[in-house]
Design an enzyme around this catalytic site. Sequence first.
Site, short mmCIF file in Angstrom:
data_model
loop_
_atom_site.label_atom_id
_atom_site.label_comp_id
_atom_site.label_asym_id
_atom_site.label_seq_id
_atom_site.Cartn_x
_atom_site.Cartn_y
_atom_site.Cartn_z
N ASP A 186 85.77 47.80 65.17
CA ASP A 186 84.32 47.15 65.27
C ASP A 186 84.42 46.29 66.48
O ASP A 186 85.42 45.43 66.82
CB ASP A 186 84.29 46.38 63.98
N ASN A 224 77.76 48.77 53.98
CA ASN A 224 76.25 48.22 53.96
C ASN A 224 75.46 49.09 53.94
O ASN A 224 75.45 49.86 54.89
CB ASN A 224 76.20 47.26 55.28
N SER A 245 72.89 47.45 59.49
CA SER A 245 72.11 47.24 60.70
C SER A 245 72.39 48.60 61.62
O SER A 245 71.47 48.75 62.68
CB SER A 245 72.85 46.26 61.53
N HIS A 279 78.73 54.42 57.94
CA HIS A 279 80.06 53.88 58.19
C HIS A 279 80.85 53.01 57.24
O HIS A 279 80.04 52.14 56.72
CB HIS A 279 79.91 53.22 59.58
N HIS A 331 83.22 50.14 56.81
CA HIS A 331 84.34 48.97 57.20
C HIS A 331 85.54 49.12 56.54
O HIS A 331 85.62 49.01 55.43
CB HIS A 331 83.42 47.83 57.03
#
Length: 110
Positions: free
Chosen positions: A26, A83, A91, A96, A98
């Site tokens: 990231d 998320n 966003s 994806h 994390h």
Amino acid sequence: MFCEIVAGNLPSDKVAETERSLAFRDLNPVAPTHVLVIPKRHVESIGHLDAEMTADVADLVTTIQEVTRVEGIDESGYRVVANTGTHGAQSVFHLHFHVIGGRQLGWPPE
Ligand code: AMP
């Protein structure tokens, strides 16, 4: 935008790769290990997965495991977060996960 990383048109700090998945660091890490694991095939979020992506999902999970081994956090522990949508604070609208670890994390997250 993550499709551009998969295509090689945008740079990334790659940690692991398979035929179906890509793992890269990231840009704004929140812990010593903060890696994003994505399917190469574009899908917006968990909510958009279907039976046609079963093999991609299985590969994502094994790639997450590989990332934790490469990063040396498989024994100490880690968090996997996707998320999703507005309230989930997503966003980037390419699925994806994390993978976050390398320090003690709190719970609940906020
Ligand atoms: P979210 O969609 O909220 O789960 O978060 C997207 C994540 O992607 C953020 O943690 C960003 O720091 C990260 N990010 C955005 N663009 C890039 C990039 N080009 N390379 C690596 N990470 C990125």
